[in-house]
Design a protein around this motif. Structure first.
Motif, short mmCIF file in Angstrom:
data_model
loop_
_atom_site.label_atom_id
_atom_site.label_comp_id
_atom_site.label_asym_id
_atom_site.label_seq_id
_atom_site.Cartn_x
_atom_site.Cartn_y
_atom_site.Cartn_z
N ASP A 17 -27.40 28.79 38.62
CA ASP A 17 -28.78 29.15 38.96
C ASP A 17 -28.96 30.66 39.08
O ASP A 17 -30.10 31.15 39.04
CB ASP A 17 -29.18 28.50 40.29
N HIS A 18 -27.85 31.41 39.27
CA HIS A 18 -27.91 32.86 39.40
C HIS A 18 -26.92 33.49 38.42
O HIS A 18 -25.88 34.02 38.81
CB HIS A 18 -27.58 33.29 40.83
N PRO A 19 -27.21 33.40 37.11
CA PRO A 19 -26.26 33.87 36.09
C PRO A 19 -25.95 35.36 36.16
O PRO A 19 -24.92 35.80 35.66
CB PRO A 19 -26.95 33.51 34.76
N ASP A 20 -26.84 36.13 36.79
CA ASP A 20 -26.60 37.57 36.88
C ASP A 20 -25.68 37.94 38.03
O ASP A 20 -25.23 39.08 38.12
CB ASP A 20 -27.94 38.31 37.04
N ASP A 21 -25.41 37.00 38.92
CA ASP A 21 -24.52 37.26 40.06
C ASP A 21 -23.11 36.88 39.66
O ASP A 21 -22.70 35.73 39.74
CB ASP A 21 -24.98 36.44 41.27
N GLY B 3 -20.29 38.22 40.97
CA GLY B 3 -19.31 38.43 42.03
C GLY B 3 -19.16 37.21 42.92
O GLY B 3 -19.75 36.15 42.69
N HIS B 4 -18.34 37.35 43.95
CA HIS B 4 -18.12 36.26 44.91
C HIS B 4 -18.40 36.75 46.33
O HIS B 4 -17.84 36.22 47.29
CB HIS B 4 -16.69 35.74 44.79
N ASP B 5 -19.26 37.77 46.44
CA ASP B 5 -19.58 38.30 47.76
C ASP B 5 -20.95 37.82 48.24
O ASP B 5 -21.64 38.48 48.99
CB ASP B 5 -19.56 39.84 47.72
N HIS B 6 -21.34 36.61 47.77
CA HIS B 6 -22.65 36.07 48.11
C HIS B 6 -22.63 35.30 49.42
O HIS B 6 -23.62 34.67 49.80
CB HIS B 6 -23.15 35.16 46.98
N GLY B 7 -21.49 35.31 50.11
CA GLY B 7 -21.41 34.59 51.37
C GLY B 7 -21.15 33.11 51.17
O GLY B 7 -21.03 32.61 50.05
N GLU B 8 -21.05 32.39 52.28
CA GLU B 8 -20.76 30.96 52.24
C GLU B 8 -21.96 30.20 51.67
O GLU B 8 -23.10 30.43 52.05
CB GLU B 8 -20.46 30.46 53.65
N ILE B 9 -21.69 29.30 50.73
CA ILE B 9 -22.74 28.47 50.16
C ILE B 9 -22.59 27.07 50.74
O ILE B 9 -21.59 26.38 50.48
CB ILE B 9 -22.64 28.42 48.62
N GLU B 10 -23.54 26.68 51.55
CA GLU B 10 -23.44 25.40 52.26
C GLU B 10 -23.81 24.25 51.31
O GLU B 10 -24.91 24.21 50.76
CB GLU B 10 -24.38 25.40 53.46
N PRO B 11 -22.89 23.29 51.11
CA PRO B 11 -23.19 22.14 50.25
C PRO B 11 -24.33 21.30 50.82
O PRO B 11 -24.46 21.15 52.04
CB PRO B 11 -21.88 21.34 50.24
N THR B 12 -25.15 20.77 49.95
CA THR B 12 -26.25 19.90 50.35
C THR B 12 -25.77 18.45 50.38
O THR B 12 -24.64 18.14 49.97
CB THR B 12 -27.42 20.02 49.37
N GLU B 13 -26.64 17.57 50.84
CA GLU B 13 -26.30 16.15 50.86
C GLU B 13 -26.05 15.65 49.43
O GLU B 13 -25.16 14.81 49.19
CB GLU B 13 -27.45 15.36 51.49
N GLU B 14 -26.82 16.18 48.48
CA GLU B 14 -26.63 15.79 47.07
C GLU B 14 -25.25 16.24 46.57
O GLU B 14 -24.56 15.49 45.86
CB GLU B 14 -27.72 16.42 46.21
N HIS B 15 -24.85 17.45 46.96
CA HIS B 15 -23.51 17.94 46.58
C HIS B 15 -22.43 17.04 47.17
O HIS B 15 -21.43 16.73 46.50
CB HIS B 15 -23.31 19.37 47.09
#
Length: 443
Positions: free
Chosen positions: A324-328, A330-342
């Motif tokens: 969803d963010h092809p221009d990002d 790096g891996h410094d975007h912080g923790e990505i919290e999984p959703t119920e769907e994930h």
């Protein structure tokens, strides 16, 4: 050595391991005695160094080795006795942190065991496989597309202005600060307008020129241009237009066929039909595989190790974030919290992964060295000029090998299941097959 169960909750297990001081001392003595015949020390003949002196000289190092070996041995024996298979690396920690020599060693071990996967009668599975054949219309459409890639150019009428997609035949001389530069000149150069094969802004300025025109084109070399002496520089090109040609689709005949390596048009059609049907078979394979996995997912339910589900959900969330963010990059975007769907998707993947692994092991499915080598070579082609380095990297990286081995193993297990399941075939058209593929992407 004493091993006591402290936790038994679902798939979670916990154990307290006690290694007595006497057991540890006996292990140290055993290792020193084993090494004694080969030890040389000043003042003693080889093999005659007293154990007490060896203990004083090497005791601390041997003590640490012996403690680790004893605990590892207890863990291995435990897994052998219980048949447990840890889902991830067990967590092991020493609980008496103030330990000193002469004390017992107390260790806690905790893990999640892999579940017992129920056996599936593969012959009870039924799945529908779409089958698409290449029609004459499909072959004709592919032929037309092929002819477009073999576009020829023919002279426009006298005085006609060049349009986008036309070809202009030009002589040009490029200059920076009024001086010609090396590699900046050519004669009778065929340039297709709109091809973006020249410096940005060059081709656009030639739209509208006519045969016989002379034009000065002004451009700026990109900052990242390969030649450092030209990067970022303003330049002019003195252009003489010698001819203007319009694109003409190649005729679909034997001559076109020979351009693509076929003997004649019928042979080319045969090649196209084979390629199309190979593509259709690949698409049908994706559909029937998804249907098969859906059937297995509905048929089999069992407890899943929470740690595996959590790790898979985080990976899914991370992957989708970058999609969803092809221009990002790096891996410094912080923790990505999984959703119920994930989490639901992670549960499905873990369940099917464990089930396919169990079926594969039962049927002795193996990924051969030649299959791995072929897979590595196929992926290495994505790195032109660095194939050897990529090949060596994979050979030295166990995690990378596992990532490449997993889909091969999965496909071979799917083949085993399809051989035993009831597979019915339904003929569909190209459009219907494409819709089935699109529906897979939406799930």
């Amino acid at each position: 050595m004493q091993v006591t169960e402290t936790l038994n909750d679902g798939l979670k297990r916990g154990y307290a391991i006690t290694l007595t001081a006497d057991e540890l001392d006996a292990k140290v003595t055993e290792k020193l005695t084993e090494a004694q015949p080969d030890v040389e020390m000043k003042g003693f003949r080889k093999g005659k160094v007293p154990l007490a002196l060896l203990r004083k000289q090497f005791g601390q190092r041997i003590l640490g080795e012996s403690m680790q070996e004893a605990i590892d041995g207890a863990m291995n024996q435990h897994f052998e006795d219980t048949g447990d298979r840890p889902a991830m690396q067990p967590e092991v920690k020493m609980t008496n942190e103030d330990w000193s020599e002469g004390d017992d060693v107390h260790v806690e071990m905790s893990y999640e065991k892999l579940p017992d996967v129920p056996e599936v009668d593969l012959t009870e599975l039924s799945v529908e496989k779409p089958v698409a054949k290449a029609s004459e219309a499909d072959v004709d459409d592919a032929l037309k597309s092929l002819a477009e890639t073999a576009t020829d150019f023919e002279d426009r009428e006298d005085g006609a202005a060049a349009e986008n997609d036309d070809q202009v035949v030009i002589d040009f001389v490029g200059k920076v600060d009024g001086e010609p530069f090396e590699g900046g000149a050519a004669e009778d150069y065929p340039l297709t307008l709109g091809s973006n094969s020249f410096i940005p802004g060059f081709e656009e300025q030639l739209v509208g020129v006519k045969a016989g025109d002379e034009k000065t084109v002004e451009v700026k070399f990109p900052e990242e241009y390969g030649a450092e002496n030209l990067a970022g520089k303003d330049a002019t090109f003195d252009v003489t237009v010698k001819n203007v040609k319009k694109p003409v689709a190649a005729e679909i005949n034997d001559e076109l066929a020979t351009k693509f390596g076929a003997e004649d048009l019928e042979a080319l059609k045969g090649q196209i039909r084979e390629r199309l049907e190979a593509e259709y078979q690949g698409a049908a394979r994706q559909v029937v595989k998804r249907r098969l996995l859906d059937a297995l997912d509905e048929k089999v339910q069992f407890d899943l190790p929470p740690s595996l589900v959590e790790a898979e959900a985080k990976q899914i969330a991370h992957q989708l974030y970058h999609e969803d963010h092809p221009d990002d990059h790096g891996h410094d975007h912080g923790e990505i919290e999984p959703t119920e769907e994930h989490n639901k998707l992670a549960e499905r993947r873990v369940r099917l992964g464990l089930l396919l692994a169990e079926i594969g092991n039962k049927h002795e499915v193996q990924v051969t060295d030649s299959e791995m080598t072929q897979a590595i070579m196929n992926q290495a082609r994505q790195y032109p000029g660095q194939e050897r380095q990529f090949f060596d990297f994979v050979r030295q990286n166990q995690q990378m090998q596992q990532q490449m081995r997993a889909p091969i193993f999965e496909d071979k297990v799917v083949d085993v299941i399809l051989e035993k399941a009831e597979v019915s075939e339904t003929e569909v058209g190209k459009e219907d097959l494409q819709k089935l593929l699109d529906d897979l992407d939406e799930v």
